[in-house]
Every structure is written in structure tokens, then in C-alpha cells.
Enzyme design. Structure first.
Site, short mmCIF file in Angstrom:
data_model
loop_
_atom_site.label_atom_id
_atom_site.label_comp_id
_atom_site.label_asym_id
_atom_site.label_seq_id
_atom_site.Cartn_x
_atom_site.Cartn_y
_atom_site.Cartn_z
N ASP A 133 0.87 -1.18 0.00
CA ASP A 133 0.00 0.00 0.00
C ASP A 133 0.91 1.23 0.00
OD1 ASP A 133 -1.75 -2.08 0.53
OD2 ASP A 133 -2.98 -0.92 1.91
N LYS A 194 -6.54 3.57 -3.29
CA LYS A 194 -6.99 3.57 -1.89
C LYS A 194 -7.09 5.02 -1.45
CE LYS A 194 -5.12 2.04 2.61
NZ LYS A 194 -4.05 1.25 3.27
N LYS A 223 -9.88 0.44 -2.59
CA LYS A 223 -9.82 0.11 -1.17
C LYS A 223 -10.24 1.34 -0.36
CE LYS A 223 -6.77 -1.32 2.61
NZ LYS A 223 -5.49 -1.91 3.00
#
Lengths: 322, 605
Positions: A133, A194, A223
Site C-alpha cells: 500500500d 486507496k 480500497k
């Protein structure tokens, strides 16, 4: 206004953000979501500065007991997590250059490669067990979209085929910038976008998740992360980011949360009586980016405050209902 | 065959004849009504003739345990007292925690049914299956602390004591039954019923273990529940850190902390009586019931005295709603209530009602003179010393305390202003103004025991985002939530669990715990149906007593007077549409009477 009537134009100042949801649509989502399915969309997360080994072990036990998809931790845990997850289907997820994303492209790239290699060595199960991430450099993005594309490409390449999620820090961006950041990420080969680190001005709001899904389309993942603590928020985020049932699978939609057990516990409540909970009026401001301006940078805050002043739900903010 | 979760025995005690008998717990009673509140209500419904005087020998007092008491499940030390309330004439179930519930279960009896009236003060000593009537004449007049100390010394330090204080002996209509000195089966006057029966205490100890049908499955369910309780935000942090008093600042910030007899919803000095301040000034240690991982209780010390509490409702009742901001005075008034044995919520509300009557000039001159003489001054809002003195007078049921001991509705009616009693069905309201929390308004109006927050604790969704935050001002969508919470609360009370589990657990957890204990498969929906059955049975009891739709109402203040300041400013409650929807969802007719179809569906025909 619900998403069906939500116009695609971003410059419409009178547009009400995605804060209300047709109860029947929510009921349908709730009915379709088993506990296993919800668990399978969750990245169990702990990125606190004082996290230690016992917490990581606890999260692993939760994932094994309840079937969560991944464990998301700081890179330092790469000497432990692969060992704990060996032999299980649970993925490891590491944040990269967290939470500001201000390291150089080379640094991000080196760290990505190091994490992937170390994880593969320790786990010994080959590729497909690690996710990264990464946080983009928002400051650079604001003036140079190409830079952002380059840093994402570099990390994707260093990740050696492992899944890369790009954290765009949507609370720092205007709506146009959110869409552009997602498009840049998609073009640079990222698998997921995300919204937040969980430490930003904004957590996961359905409005931003909806924008991100619109921007990347159905063949990339979205996400949602930041402030997701109970199941109704999950259901609303699914409505925003995975309205089509085929998107409700872990390679297309994910929830990052440090409260996974509470989400499952509260999911049971709403599964038992979906209509009652869907019709209970949720306070819209808690999920509205326009009302959460305290920590936003000035140019973003001014845009949002202007919209907030026009909002019919403003009384909740005035009455401090959240 | 005895089901898991039960010993299969009910102890029946006839105080008039000094006789005891042991009866078999009928299997279908446990299956249909779970235990605790449900079991007690079913027995009372079957055995109590309609419209009897609650203080007559014909009334019954039922101490009922749940199937989870004694199993080691988290937060599973609550027992239920069920009777007809002398304060409201409704069915009354009131529960308490501490250690007593598990000790009661360990005697080998699932419930005690107490009938008649003793000739002389007595107490009941239940040691495993041995039962004795003991003379309580030397204890009569002692407070709950003294009584407990004496009985533990006399019988066994391992025993547990539930007793009444002077308030119960002297007919205070909202007298409590106290266990472990400071734990109260507080609301509705069970202690008054006990006093009328000349029963000073029930002392219990035992060695019977609660049978568990599926020990392995139960351990799994127990572990799951404990894990969730340890991780849920409210049970993990807030209650543990500051106790229930953490709510003072929160509810005040919502503008719904009833102030000066519900004339306002914002108390400017809330922080001086908050959980945070209590921790700084009075806190000694946290106190937990047996099996509890939360420990919301607080042992406290003032300059001169010590004890347990005050909890949130108590701080509010003896503080903001009386306009009092001195936490030490509130704590000492709370010690009085515990030692003398009466309900702090009803006491504080009734004093606040008297204060409003005083300030509006509704009290006659003779009463004013009595007050001046006994209190040494006036009875204005904010007079902490007067509140403290009033708690002494209530406990002794003398002087002006005699008026207060009847509760706010009788007090306000005596002076021609029943509208100033902040009560529903005669039971004083708790610390959440329904103008700031609509669902609580509907929950109060429809509560089977009168104005009470524990029959449907919707503060979870309306104030604490548990399980998630709903709009507290809208009436839409509230009726289904109230019904759900009422049914589930009936389940929790019947299982023998603490209501705070509702902040973390969901119906599936409760179903798993019960089904593994009893060994009978059970789904959450079936469990909620049991809760619905209990709720409807309680409703039938009240209807049989003559209650009607007219009693499902709120004090007129909530629909006629807006709150003057705070974050619930200008709000009023429109009950009618919520009530109409609620009756429909319940399967009741327009007059709030369960239809035949509904009764048939629930097996109550």
C-alpha cells in the site's frame, strides 16, 4: 440524493454528495453479504507507532479464525508476519512510505523490492502473498502528474508482480484531483487505488469511494480505509464502490480497518433486521467529506465548506451530532 | 431431563406459614421464557391474581436466575427480581449484578418464589439446598451495609446477601433491594414489597455448578463473546476508563442532559460532575461484577465517607436535574440512597419535581413550613444540602420525606400538578431527554415497567454510534429499532447477562451462548422471538391490570415545551406517529392490544 441521480459532472456546486442511500438498495446488499464474504474483503490493519509483536499475533489469529483477507502492517513487521502466515491463505500487506509519501522514487522502489524479497524468503511460498500500500507524494502530484505516474510505475516494477495499492490521500485533494490521481494510478499499472492512510484529514467517505470507482472503472480495485468501524459504514461504502455484486470480491474491493471484529459483530445486527437498519436515519455528516473540514488544507477546505453551507443537513453539524 | 443452564428446581417460600417446597422447573417454561426476567414474568403472570395490592401478602416476589449465571460467560452475573410494582402497579422486573446472582444460582435453585408475609421480621438463609427462616428482629432498622456485615458474620463470609434498608421497611415506594451493600435491584420498589413481607434479607451460598450441555461449543462461544467485548470501543475503553459517568459530558454536549426537572437539556456545570472529574476527585478503584471484564463500577471516597458510585444516572438524578453541581454532595447523597436502600433515579426526580413545585409556588404554606423547618431553608434548584437532607428524610420516610417517598407522580398530583412529574406509568424517567433522543422517547412511552432506559437502550445508536449512529431527531425509522431493542433486552435480562453487552455483542452471540449451554440448537431469530414473547406477556400483564393506550405517553412537557438552549434546542417530541407505527410492527391493534394472531404466533393464546 442517491447515486443513481448523482451527476458525473464535478463542477456542479448544487450537487448533494453521496450521503443518502435508498433503503431497498442497502437491504439487497445486506442480504447478499454473508459474514464470510465481508471478512473476505477486509484488510485487518494496525499502523500505530506503538504496535508490537503481540498485536500482530492477535491480528493473525483473528484472520485465521474469521477468514479476513489480509493483514496490513508497517514494513518493520516483515521479519515476523510471513512466518506467522505461512501455510495460510491470508495475505501480507505492507504500507510503503507511510503516512506522508515524501520519500524519493528510488527510496520507495528500494523499499518495495526489499519487502517483497524478504517476505518471499521467509514465507517460502512464492509470489502472490504480498501486497504493498504505497502513499503518493501529494505535493508533487499537485504540480506534476507525471512524477506521480513515475513513482507508481517504479513501485509496481519493484513489486515483481505483487499487488500494489496506491494511496491518494483523497482528503488532501479536490474532486477533480481525486479523479485524476486515480487515472494516473491506473495508467501506471497499479492494481488498486486507496483513499486514505487512516491518518489523513478524511477517512473513507462514500462520496470519495464513488468518485474513485467511477475513475478507475470495474477492472481495478478500490480500497476504502480510515474510520471504518462498523458494518453499516461498510455497506454504504460497498454501495458507493462495489454496487455491482461482481465487484464484491477481494481483487476489486477492499476495506481497511482496525476494527474488524466490531464490523462482523455489527454486521450480524443488520443482517438480522436489514429493513429496520436501512430505514433508520443515519447521520449524513459523518460520511460527508464536506462536513469534515477541520484538518483539510485550505484550498480544499474552502471548496467543501462552501458546499456544506448549502447542505440541507447542516443542522447536524450545528448541533454537533457527530 | 434437566436442560443445560438450569438445575431444574424452583424454591417456593411461604412466609406466612413458614413453609418451603421445592418444585420442578417445567421444561417448557425454561424453553419458552429463557430464564431470569422471562421466567419470573411467566410465573407472575400465571400465579398473581389481577389487581391485587402490591403491598398485600398476595403479591409475590420472584428472584430468578438465567441459564448463563454460573457458567463463566462474560458479564453473566445479573439476577432478576420480578413482582408487581407498588410504585406503578405494572409488572416489575429489576435486576442487579455483583456476586449475589452467581451465589444464588449455586444454591441449586433456578428461582425463588416468595409468598405471604412473615409475622415478624425474618431473613431467608439458603445454603445449597437447605433453607431456613431466621429471625431478623435484631437487624430491623439497620442499613444495607450494617445488615450485610452482620449477616456475613453470622452465616458465612462466603455467602452473598441481598437485603433491604430502612426505606424498604418503612414503605418507600421506590425502595431497592441491595446486594453486596451497594449493588441495587433499584427500580420500581421491589424493596418495598420485600419490606411489606417483613423479609429483611435473602442470604445464599452453594456449591452447585450450572450444567452445560455442550462444554466445548460453549467455550468457543464464550471465547468469541469475550474477544468482541474486549475489542468493542465502548466496552474496551470508555466504560473501563471513566465508568458510566463518562456519559455526563457526552449527553450534555448533545443538549439532552435533563436539567432542573427536564426544564432544560444543557447543564452548564456538567464538567464539574462528569466521569472525568469523578476520577480526579473521588475515585479509589474500579469495581467489577463477577465475570465482568469491563469494571464500570467505581469505589469512591469523599472527605468523610466512602462507598460505591455514583454512577451516571445517579450523578444526574441527584445532580443536574436538581441543579446541583457539587460532586461530593452528590456522592454522599448516593451513599445515603445505597445505605438506606432506595432508587436514586426516582429519588432525584422526585426531589427535582418538589423543587419545581416550590419554585413555581405550587406548594401550600403548611408544606413550605415543614420544608423550611426540616431542611433549614428553601427547596430551590441548586441547593445541594437540601438534596442531601431529602435523601435522609426519604430513607426514614418521615416529615417531608413521606411526601417524597411516594414518588414524583403522587407528589405532583397531591399539589394539583401531575404534569410536573417526569414519569411514565408512574416510574421516573432516566437521564436522557427524549427531545434530544426520539427513539428513547418511544422506548420510555412503551416500556412495560414505566419510564426506563433499560427496556430499550437506544442511546447506543442515538448517542454512541453503537452499532452505528442514527439521526436522533427524526421519528422515522425509530419504531422498528425500539421493537428490536426491547425484544433483545428481554433476552439479555432473561439470560442473566449485563445490558452493556449490547454495546458489543449481537443476537447471534447470545444465541450461540444459549444454545451451547442448553444443548438445543437455536438461531438468533428464534431467540428474538422469545424476547418478543416475554415482551408481549409483560404487556398482557399490564393490560390485565387495567393499563391502556392512554398510559403509553410521555409527560406533556416533551411535546409542549422546547428546550431553551444546547444542541437539542427548540426540539419537541411528536409521539403519535411513532406509537402508531410501533403498535403495527408489534402486531397490536390500534389500542395497543396484542391481536389474537400475534398471541397465537407467540404461543400466548
Amino acid at each position: 440524493m442517491n447515486a443513481k441521480a448523482f451527476p458525473l459532472t464535478l463542477d456542479d456546486e448544487s450537487r448533494v454528495p453521496l450521503v443518502e442511500f435508498p433503503p431497498q438498495d442497502l437491504v439487497e446488499i445486506i442480504k447478499e453479504l454473508t459474514l464470510e464474504k465481508v471478512a473476505g474483503l477486509i484488510d485487518v490493519t494496525d499502523l500505530k507507532a506503538d504496535s508490537q509483536e503481540p498485536k500482530v499475533r492477535k491480528m493473525v489469529n483473528w484472520a485465521l479464525d474469521y477468514g479476513f483477507y489480509a493483514i496490513c502492517v508497517n514494513p518493520v513487521e516483515v521479519d515476523l508476519l510471513p512466518r506467522l502466515l505461512k501455510g495460510s491463505p491470508v495475505k501480507e500487506s505492507y504500507v510503503l512510505d507511510f503516512p506522508l509519501g515524501k520519500s524519493s522514487i528510488q527510496s520507495k522502489s528500494r523499499q518495495a523490492a526489499e519487502i517483497v524479497e524478504m517476505s518471499r524468503d521467509l514465507r517460502g511460498e512464492g509470489p502472490g502473498k504480498v501486497e504493498l500500500d504505497m502513499v503518493i507524494n501529494v505535493g508533487r502530484f499537485k504540480r506534476d502528474r507525471n512524477y506521480t505516474g513515475e513513482e507508481i510505475e517504479a513501485v509496481v516494477q519493484a513489486a515483481q508482480g505483487e499487488l500494489v495499492k496506491v494511496i491518494i490521500r483523497s482528503g488532501e485533494l479536490t474532486e477533480e484531483e481525486i479523479v485524476e490521481a486515480c487515472q494516473v494510478a491506473k495508467e501506471a499499472g497499479a492494481h488498486f487505488v486507496k483513499n486514505s492512510t487512516g491518518m489523513d484529514a478524511l477517512g473513507a467517505t462514500p462520496e470519495h469511494i464513488w468518485l474513485m470507482r467511477e475513475a478507475v472503472g470495474p477492472d481495478r480495485g478500490v480500497k476504502a480505509a480510515g474510520g471504518i468501524r462498523e458494518a453499516m459504514t461498510v455497506v454504504r461504502l460497498i454501495y458507493a464502490g462495489a454496487k455491482e455484486p461482481e465487484l464484491r470480491e477481494p481483487l476489486r474491493f477492499r476495506i481497511g480497518t482496525s476494527s474488524p471484529l466490531n464490523i462482523l459483530a455489527t454486521m450480524n445486527w443488520i443482517r438480522l433486521n436489514p429493513q429496520a437498519w436501512a430505514e433508520a436515519k443515519v447521520i449524513p455528516c459523518t460520511i460527508c467529506p464536506h462536513s469534515q473540514t477541520a484538518k483539510q488544507r485550505r484550498e480544499v477546505r474552502e471548496i467543501y465548506m462552501k458546499k456544506c453551507r448549502l447542505c440541507p443537513y447542516r443542522r447536524h453539524r450545528k448541533d454537533k451530532d457527530f | 431431563m434437566v436442560r443445560g443452564g438450569f438445575h431444574g428446581k424452583i424454591l417456593r417460600v411461604d412466609l406466612s406459614q413458614k413453609q418451603v417446597s421445592v418444585e420442578t422447573l417445567e421444561d417448557n417454561l425454561a424453553r419458552d421464557y429463557i430464564g431470569g426476567r422471562g421466567l419470573g414474568s411467566a410465573i407472575l403472570w400465571d400465579e398473581l391474581p389481577p389487581k391485587i395490592d402490591p403491598l398485600s401478602p398476595r403479591n409475590k416476589l420472584i428472584l430468578a436466575t438465567g441459564p448463563l449465571n454460573g457458567t463463566g460467560a462474560a458479564l453473566s452475573s445479573r439476577y432478576e427480581m420480578v413482582t408487581k410494582s407498588p410504585l406503578t402497579n405494572t409488572i416489575l422486573s429489576t435486576n442487579s449484578g455483583g456476586r449475589f446472582p452467581i451465589a444464588l444460582k449455586s444454591t441449586g435453585f433456578d428461582a425463588l418464589v416468595i409468598e405471604g408475609v412473615a409475622k415478624n421480621p425474618c431473613y431467608l438463609w439458603v445454603d445449597d439446598q437447605k433453607v431456613e427462616f431466621r429471625d431478623a428482629s435484631p437487624l430491623w432498622g439497620l442499613n444495607s451495609h450494617q445488615t450485610t456485615d452482620r449477616l456475613l458474620k453470622e452465616r458465612s463470609p462466603q455467602a452473598a446477601v441481598a437485603c433491604i434498608g430502612p426505606a424498604g421497611e418503612k414503605g418507600v415506594l421506590f425502595a431497592s433491594v441491595m446486594n453486596e451493600k451497594d449493588r441495587a435491584a433499584g427500580r420500581g420498589g421491589a424493596g418495598c414489597v420485600m419490606g411489606a413481607k417483613k423479609l429483611k434479607a435473602v442470604v445464599v451460598q452453594g456449591s452447585h455448578k450450572t450444567p452445560i450441555a455442550d462444554p466445548e461449543g460453549f467455550q468457543e462461544a464464550r471465547k468469541n463473546a469475550l474477544t468482541i467485548l474486549s475489542e468493542a470501543p465502548i466496552t474496551k475503553n470508555a466504560l473501563k476508563e471513566y465508568g458510566t459517568a463518562v456519559l455526563i459530558n457526552i449527553i450534555n454536549e448533545y443538549g439532552a442532559l435533563p436539567t432542573r426537572n427536564f426544564q432544560e437539556g444543557y447543564f452548564p456545570d456538567a464538567d464539574s460532575v462528569s466521569g472525568e472529574t469523578l476520577k480526579e476527585l473521588l475515585y479509589e478503584r474500579s469495581v467489577a461484577c463477577a465475570t465482568c471484564s469491563v469494571a464500570c463500577g467505581r469505589a469512591t471516597r469523599t472527605t468523610d465517607r466512602s462507598g460505591e458510585g455514583p454512577e451516571y444516572e445517579t450523578i444526574w438524578a441527584l445532580g443536574p436535574t436538581c441543579g446541583v453541581k457539587d460532586l461530593e454532595v452528590i456522592a454522599e447523597a448516593n451513599y445515603n440512597c445505597n445505605e438506606l436502600g432506595f432508587d436514586t433515579i426516582s429519588a432525584g426526580n422526585t426531589i427535582a419535581c418538589a423543587m419545581e413545585l416550590w419554585e413555581r409556588g405550587y406548594l401550600d404554606k403548611a408544606t413550605q413550613d415543614i420544608i423550611r423547618e426540616e431542611l433549614g431553608g428553601d427547596l430551590r434548584f441548586g441547593n445541594g444540602e437540601a438534596v442531601l437532607k431529602c435523601t435522609e428524610l426519604i430513607g426514614r420516610n418521615e416529615g417531608f420525606g413521606k411526601y417524597l417517598a411516594q414518588g414524583s407522580f403522587r407528589l405532583a398530583s397531591r399539589f394539583g400538578h401531575p404534569e410536573l412529574s417526569m414519569s411514565v406509568k408512574g416510574l421516573e424517567l432516566p437521564a436522557y431527554d427524549p427531545r434530544g433522543f426520539r427513539a428513547m422517547g418511544l422506548a420510555y412511552a412503551t416500556s412495560n415497567r414505566g419510564g426506563c432506559h433499560l427496556r430499550a437502550y437506544l442511546i447506543g445508536p442515538e448517542a454512541l454510534a453503537a452499532p452505528y449512529a442514527v439521526d436522533r431527531f427524526t421519528s422515522e425509522g425509530k419504531a422498528p429499532l425500539v421493537k428490536l431493542y426491547q425484544d433483545l433486552s428481554a433476552v439479555i435480562d432473561s439470560l442473566g447477562l449485563c445490558i452493556f453487552t449490547i454495546f458489543a455483542l449481537n443476537p447471534d452471540h447470545y444465541a450461540s451462548l444459549l444454545s451451547t449451554v442448553t444443548g438445543e440448537p437455536l438461531e438468533a431469530r428464534q431467540l428474538l422471538k422469545m424476547g418478543e414473547r416475554i415482551w408481549n406477556l409483560e404487556r398482557l400483564f399490564n393490560l390485565r391490570e387495567g393499563f391502556t393506550k392512554q398510559d403509553d405517553r410521555l409527560p406533556p412537557r416533551f411535546s409542549q415545551e422546547t428546550l431553551p438552549r444546547g444542541h437539542s434546542k427548540n426540539q419537541v417530541v411528536d409521539l403519535a406517529p411513532m406509537l402508531e407505527e410501533y403498535y403495527r410492527l408489534r402486531g397490536w391493534d390500534k389500542d395497543g392490544v396484542p391481536t389474537e394472531e400475534k398471541l397465537k404466533e407467540l404461543g400466548l393464546e
